[in-house]
Enzyme design. Structure first.
Site, PDB file in Angstrom:
ATOM      1  N   HIS A 151      -8.798  -4.103  -7.916  1.00  0.00           N
ATOM      2  CA  HIS A 151      -8.783  -2.410  -7.971  1.00  0.00           C
ATOM      3  C   HIS A 151      -9.120  -1.697  -9.436  1.00  0.00           C
ATOM      4  O   HIS A 151      -8.714  -2.642 -10.498  1.00  0.00           O
ATOM      5  CB  HIS A 151      -7.307  -1.792  -7.987  1.00  0.00           C
ATOM      6  N   CYS A 198       0.802  -1.632  -0.031  1.00  0.00           N
ATOM      7  CA  CYS A 198      -0.298  -0.418   0.239  1.00  0.00           C
ATOM      8  C   CYS A 198       1.071   1.198  -0.132  1.00  0.00           C
ATOM      9  O   CYS A 198       1.764   1.382   1.046  1.00  0.00           O
ATOM     10  CB  CYS A 198      -1.438  -0.132   1.048  1.00  0.00           C
ATOM     11  N   GLY A 199       0.524   1.908  -1.255  1.00  0.00           N
ATOM     12  CA  GLY A 199       1.652   3.448  -1.137  1.00  0.00           C
ATOM     13  C   GLY A 199       1.126   4.153  -0.202  1.00  0.00           C
ATOM     14  O   GLY A 199       1.473   4.737   0.397  1.00  0.00           O
ATOM     15  N   HIS A 200       0.030   4.379  -0.507  1.00  0.00           N
ATOM     16  CA  HIS A 200       0.087   5.693   0.773  1.00  0.00           C
ATOM     17  C   HIS A 200      -0.451   5.380   2.319  1.00  0.00           C
ATOM     18  O   HIS A 200       0.455   5.883   3.199  1.00  0.00           O
ATOM     19  CB  HIS A 200      -1.761   5.762   0.924  1.00  0.00           C
ATOM     20  N   ASP A 249     -10.402   5.097  -3.506  1.00  0.00           N
ATOM     21  CA  ASP A 249      -9.694   5.606  -3.189  1.00  0.00           C
ATOM     22  C   ASP A 249      -9.070   7.427  -2.702  1.00  0.00           C
ATOM     23  O   ASP A 249      -9.069   8.256  -4.037  1.00  0.00           O
ATOM     24  CB  ASP A 249      -7.993   5.370  -3.533  1.00  0.00           C
ATOM     25  N   CYS A 265      -3.188   6.488  -4.792  1.00  0.00           N
ATOM     26  CA  CYS A 265      -3.213   5.756  -5.203  1.00  0.00           C
ATOM     27  C   CYS A 265      -1.611   4.868  -5.438  1.00  0.00           C
ATOM     28  O   CYS A 265      -0.967   4.909  -6.466  1.00  0.00           O
ATOM     29  CB  CYS A 265      -4.053   4.227  -6.083  1.00  0.00           C
ATOM     30  N   GLY A 266      -0.374   4.480  -4.133  1.00  0.00           N
ATOM     31  CA  GLY A 266       0.785   4.736  -4.548  1.00  0.00           C
ATOM     32  C   GLY A 266       0.788   3.707  -5.583  1.00  0.00           C
ATOM     33  O   GLY A 266       1.507   3.594  -6.099  1.00  0.00           O
ATOM     34  N   THR A 267       0.177   2.273  -4.765  1.00  0.00           N
ATOM     35  CA  THR A 267       0.190   0.776  -6.136  1.00  0.00           C
ATOM     36  C   THR A 267      -0.672   1.262  -7.411  1.00  0.00           C
ATOM     37  O   THR A 267       0.149   0.870  -8.434  1.00  0.00           O
ATOM     38  CB  THR A 267      -0.811  -0.030  -5.349  1.00  0.00           C
TER      39      THR A 267
HETATM   40  O1  PYC Z   1      -1.899   3.791  -1.780  1.00  0.00           O
HETATM   41  O2  PYC Z   1      -0.975   2.211  -2.694  1.00  0.00           O
HETATM   42  C1  PYC Z   1      -2.234   2.565  -2.236  1.00  0.00           C
HETATM   43  C2  PYC Z   1      -3.597   2.666  -2.061  1.00  0.00           C
HETATM   44  C3  PYC Z   1      -3.924   0.632  -1.920  1.00  0.00           C
HETATM   45  C4  PYC Z   1      -5.259   1.204  -1.719  1.00  0.00           C
HETATM   46  C5  PYC Z   1      -5.334   2.203  -1.221  1.00  0.00           C
HETATM   47  N1  PYC Z   1      -4.236   2.820  -1.138  1.00  0.00           N
END
Ligand code: PYC
Length: 317
Positions: A214, A88-90, A238, A242-244
């Site tokens: 997603h 999870c990036g965030h 999100d 979303c980092g990923t």
């Molecule tokens: O930021 O990767 C992310 C992420 C995945 C699901 C919610 N945020």
């Protein structure tokens, strides 16, 4: 009464609940093995700390666990209202800012073991000396496009999407024809949910059978290189870019020759927050780095009263 300390932060509007103690004994295996133990034997812990009434559908949990990899300083398992995330990036940005707020880490680079591989998070020094550092760059796992421009029928018309990995699985669609804005959340959510149902019905999955859980709907914006609406596995959108999901996007751009190593890509979320991303290519692998900021917003103790009829959480799916 059992008490579980927590610290909540948000990264570009998307919340993360950090839990560092008071969780079940997950053994001393790799983080992937600890996740399996959590999933199999203690899934109620997830619903207790994350689902309503203590939490909500938007929240992502970050469980800080010991890493097995001796090169890592931290281990983390991410989870949401319906299950577990690979990365999870965030959440990683929130994790680092939260640990900095707690005085547990100082600016520098840390290796973090996740269930899907090691990531490196760099906590940048605070611009104002008296405040905690909250700007973080996350060097993610190698990311790639699995399928290009898959045609999917929704509402009697055909849309297209790439299927890509960025630490989680994403379906990335541009030709949806919807306005990506906060005024249009209901339509975006409903449409993305039906897109997911349609390609899942077609048998589109990850190589290991994992659902592509997603959905990203992209649009252009004057404020960044791209704006996106990202629907998470449990139907919450999100609030961050979303980092990923941004990593998956960068992998597709790189595959298309539209992004070169080191070039900065600014991805804007539907609420207006921005992550900066760029890639490195190493031994043919595309490795994205995502930069963003997180803010701590609440800390306390979750109280577990055994008499509470909703103490194990309300599960809507
Ligand atoms: O930021 O990767 C992310 C992420 C995945 C699901 C919610 N945020």
């Amino acid at each position: 009464m059992k008490r579980i300390p927590f610290l909540d932060s948000h990264t570009g509007g998307e919340p993360t609940r950090l839990i560092s103690e008071g969780y079940p004994d997950l053994g001393r295996g790799t983080v992937a093995e600890q996740l399996n133990r959590l999933k199999t034997d203690f899934d109620t812990f997830r619903t207790q700390v994350l689902c309503e009434p203590r939490g909500n559908d938007v929240l992502v949990g970050a469980l800080l666990v010991p890493p097995a990899d001796p090169t890592c300083q931290l281990g983390v398992i991410y989870f949401n209202n319906v299950g577990y995330l690979g990365m999870c990036g965030h959440g990683t940005i929130g994790l680092m800012a939260s640990l900095a707020y707690q005085g547990k880490i100082s600016p520098g680079t840390y290796r973090i073991e996740t269930p899907v591989g090691v990531v490196e998070a760099t906590l940048h020094p605070a611009e104002i000396e008296s405040s905690y550092p909250n700007r973080v760059s996350v060097r993610n796992v190698p990311s790639y496009r699995l399928l290009e421009q898959v045609a999917v029928q929704v509402d009697g018309r055909t849309i297209h999407g790439d299927v890509a990995w960025g630490g989680n699985w994403f379906f990335l669609c541009h030709d949806h024809g919807l306005e990506v804005s906060l005024q249009n959340l209901e339509q975006l959510t409903d449409f993305a949910w039906r897109v997911r149902a349609a390609y899942t019905e077609m048998g589109i999955t990850a190589p290991d059978g994992h659902e592509i859980d997603h959905v990203e709907l992209f649009a252009s914006t004057a404020k960044a290189d791209s704006q996106s609406f990202v629907l998470c596995p449990g139907k919450a959108y999100d609030r961050s870019p979303c980092g990923t999901g941004t990593s998956a996007k960068l992998a597709c751009l790189t595959a298309d020759g539209r992004l070169v190593p080191g070039q900065v890509w600014r991805q804007q979320s539907v609420v207006g927050s921005i992550f900066e991303g760029q890639v490195q290519v190493q031994d043919g692998d595309v490795i994205p780095t995502i930069t963003g900021e997180a803010w701590v917003m609440a800390e306390g103790q979750l109280l577990m009263d055994e008499r509470d009829p909703f103490g194990n959480g309300i599960q809507t799916q």
